[in-house]
Design a protein around this motif. Structure first.
Motif, PDB file in Angstrom:
ATOM      1  N   VAL A 147       5.123  -4.499 -11.309  1.00 46.25           N
ATOM      2  CA  VAL A 147       6.671  -5.059 -11.532  1.00 46.25           C
ATOM      3  C   VAL A 147       7.802  -5.018 -10.822  1.00 46.25           C
ATOM      4  N   ARG A 148       8.714  -5.490 -10.447  1.00 43.69           N
ATOM      5  CA  ARG A 148       9.214  -5.508  -9.263  1.00 43.69           C
ATOM      6  C   ARG A 148       9.784  -4.604  -8.696  1.00 43.69           C
ATOM      7  N   PHE A 149       9.876  -4.431  -7.282  1.00 45.33           N
ATOM      8  CA  PHE A 149      10.084  -2.763  -6.990  1.00 45.33           C
ATOM      9  C   PHE A 149      11.791  -1.871  -7.482  1.00 45.33           C
ATOM     10  N   ALA A 150      12.661  -3.294  -7.813  1.00 46.17           N
ATOM     11  CA  ALA A 150      14.195  -2.293  -7.857  1.00 46.17           C
ATOM     12  C   ALA A 150      14.104  -1.978  -9.473  1.00 46.17           C
ATOM     13  N   LYS A 151      12.995  -2.650 -10.557  1.00 50.54           N
ATOM     14  CA  LYS A 151      13.726  -2.231 -11.806  1.00 50.54           C
ATOM     15  C   LYS A 151      12.929  -0.982 -11.784  1.00 50.54           C
TER      16      LYS A 151
ATOM     17  N   ALA B 178      -5.287  -4.571   6.627  1.00 47.65           N
ATOM     18  CA  ALA B 178      -6.073  -4.870   4.944  1.00 47.65           C
ATOM     19  C   ALA B 178      -6.520  -4.129   4.495  1.00 47.65           C
ATOM     20  N   GLN B 179      -6.604  -2.528   4.888  1.00 44.21           N
ATOM     21  CA  GLN B 179      -7.622  -1.238   3.715  1.00 44.21           C
ATOM     22  C   GLN B 179      -6.565  -1.577   2.798  1.00 44.21           C
ATOM     23  N   ARG B 180      -5.012  -0.935   3.190  1.00 42.99           N
ATOM     24  CA  ARG B 180      -3.875  -1.270   2.164  1.00 42.99           C
ATOM     25  C   ARG B 180      -4.159  -2.433   1.710  1.00 42.99           C
ATOM     26  N   GLN B 181      -4.375  -3.521   1.712  1.00 40.65           N
ATOM     27  CA  GLN B 181      -3.677  -4.469   0.593  1.00 40.65           C
ATOM     28  C   GLN B 181      -5.619  -4.224  -0.432  1.00 40.65           C
ATOM     29  N   GLN B 182      -6.613  -3.190   0.328  1.00 37.76           N
ATOM     30  CA  GLN B 182      -7.735  -3.621  -0.890  1.00 37.76           C
ATOM     31  C   GLN B 182      -7.402  -2.840  -1.178  1.00 37.76           C
TER      32      GLN B 182
ATOM     33  N   MET C 193       2.067   2.004  -6.467  1.00 37.72           N
ATOM     34  CA  MET C 193       1.301   0.992  -5.290  1.00 37.72           C
ATOM     35  C   MET C 193       2.557  -0.376  -5.164  1.00 37.72           C
ATOM     36  N   VAL C 194       2.876   0.219  -4.297  1.00 36.21           N
ATOM     37  CA  VAL C 194       3.234  -0.680  -3.938  1.00 36.21           C
ATOM     38  C   VAL C 194       2.716  -2.277  -3.001  1.00 36.21           C
ATOM     39  N   GLU C 195       3.120  -3.626  -3.814  1.00 36.99           N
ATOM     40  CA  GLU C 195       2.647  -4.454  -2.670  1.00 36.99           C
ATOM     41  C   GLU C 195       3.876  -5.782  -2.499  1.00 36.99           C
ATOM     42  N   VAL C 196       3.800  -6.088  -1.164  1.00 37.99           N
ATOM     43  CA  VAL C 196       4.725  -6.658  -0.248  1.00 37.99           C
ATOM     44  C   VAL C 196       4.408  -8.406  -0.481  1.00 37.99           C
ATOM     45  N   THR C 197       4.961  -9.010  -1.273  1.00 36.73           N
ATOM     46  CA  THR C 197       4.972 -10.251  -1.041  1.00 36.73           C
ATOM     47  C   THR C 197       6.293 -11.655  -1.032  1.00 36.73           C
ATOM     48  N   PRO C 198       6.272 -12.620  -0.470  1.00 38.13           N
ATOM     49  CA  PRO C 198       6.908 -13.631  -0.063  1.00 38.13           C
ATOM     50  C   PRO C 198       8.013 -13.886  -0.637  1.00 38.13           C
TER      51      PRO C 198
ATOM     52  N   GLY D 196       0.618  -1.611   0.086  1.00 40.77           N
ATOM     53  CA  GLY D 196       0.391   0.019   0.422  1.00 40.77           C
ATOM     54  C   GLY D 196       0.878   1.020   0.181  1.00 40.77           C
ATOM     55  N   ASP D 197       2.085   1.071   0.306  1.00 45.07           N
ATOM     56  CA  ASP D 197       2.945   2.416   0.185  1.00 45.07           C
ATOM     57  C   ASP D 197       2.996   3.526  -1.083  1.00 45.07           C
ATOM     58  N   ILE D 198       3.079   4.029  -1.452  1.00 42.38           N
ATOM     59  CA  ILE D 198       2.467   4.783  -2.877  1.00 42.38           C
ATOM     60  C   ILE D 198       4.465   5.897  -2.561  1.00 42.38           C
ATOM     61  N   VAL D 199       4.808   5.565  -3.886  1.00 43.83           N
ATOM     62  CA  VAL D 199       6.459   5.772  -4.632  1.00 43.83           C
ATOM     63  C   VAL D 199       6.503   6.410  -5.660  1.00 43.83           C
TER      64      VAL D 199
END
Length: 205
Positions: free
Chosen positions: A79-83, A104-108, A59-64, A31-34
């Motif tokens: 896309v990958r954050f690093a890219k 939960a709200q940020r994931q939504q 918008m960021v999505e963090v996954t395993p 949910g972070d905004i970059v």
């Protein structure tokens, strides 16, 4: 007011800006905004019109598997954050985080953004859902996924568009829609409901 002054004043009122860190990806949350300075041709026009170096947002999505960014380019993609970070001018980014929303709200909100994957980029900055531009995607994702509208809608004609008549005519034709309402990356950047997690921009350190 120049973008550097505007952001410096705002950031000063919202706490110190974190120094650059090599482990930035580990600090990110879903949910972070970059935001960064895009290298695209239209970036320079966006910077002039908004008096800000911040011309692209996602918008960021963090996954395993790591951190990703959902963004409206051609087409809307993930896309990958690093890219994503490397595509910005000098690799500099600004990371913002909603202050009062749950995980939960940020994931939504991210899920709402991902619902637009594959759609074309909206070169005309219109508000329909058939195509998306970057800051439109972020505002709509949070509005629909979490019930919060970040940034503000502004008339195209209210921006600093003097001197940009030629590129605007190339995009819109002879009749430029000065009444068109849009949301800009710069508008998202100064929303007081978003806290600064990280900034690489020298003017705001």
């Amino acid at each position: 007011m120049r973008w550097s002054v505007l952001l410096a004043v705002w950031l000063g009122a919202h706490g110190a800006v974190a120094a650059p860190r090599e482990d930035l990806e580990a600090e990110l949350r879903t949910g972070d905004i970059v935001l960064h300075t895009s290298r695209s041709r239209q970036s320079q026009f966006i910077q002039v019109a908004t008096e800000s170096p911040l011309s692209h947002v996602g918008m960021v999505e963090v996954t395993p598997e790591g951190a990703w960014v959902v963004e409206a380019v051609q087409p809307v993609q993930r896309v990958r954050f690093a890219k994503w970070k490397a595509r910005g001018l000098k690799g500099r980014i600004l990371v913002l985080r909603p202050k009062e929303l749950s995980d939960a709200q940020r994931q939504q909100a991210v899920d709402a953004a991902k619902a637009h994957l594959g759609k074309p980029y909206d070169l005309r900055f219109e508000w329909g859902d058939e195509a998306m531009y970057c800051s439109e995607l972020v505002r709509k994702a949070y509005a629909r996924g979490a019930g919060v509208e970040y940034g503000k809608l502004e008339r195209l004609g209210s921006l600093k568009v003097k001197g940009l008549e030629k590129p605007m005519r190339e995009r819109y034709g002879r009749k430029v829609p000065v009444e068109l309402e849009l949301v800009t990356p710069a508008s998202l950047a100064v929303d007081a409901r978003l806290e600064v997690v990280h900034s690489d921009f020298p003017a705001v350190r």
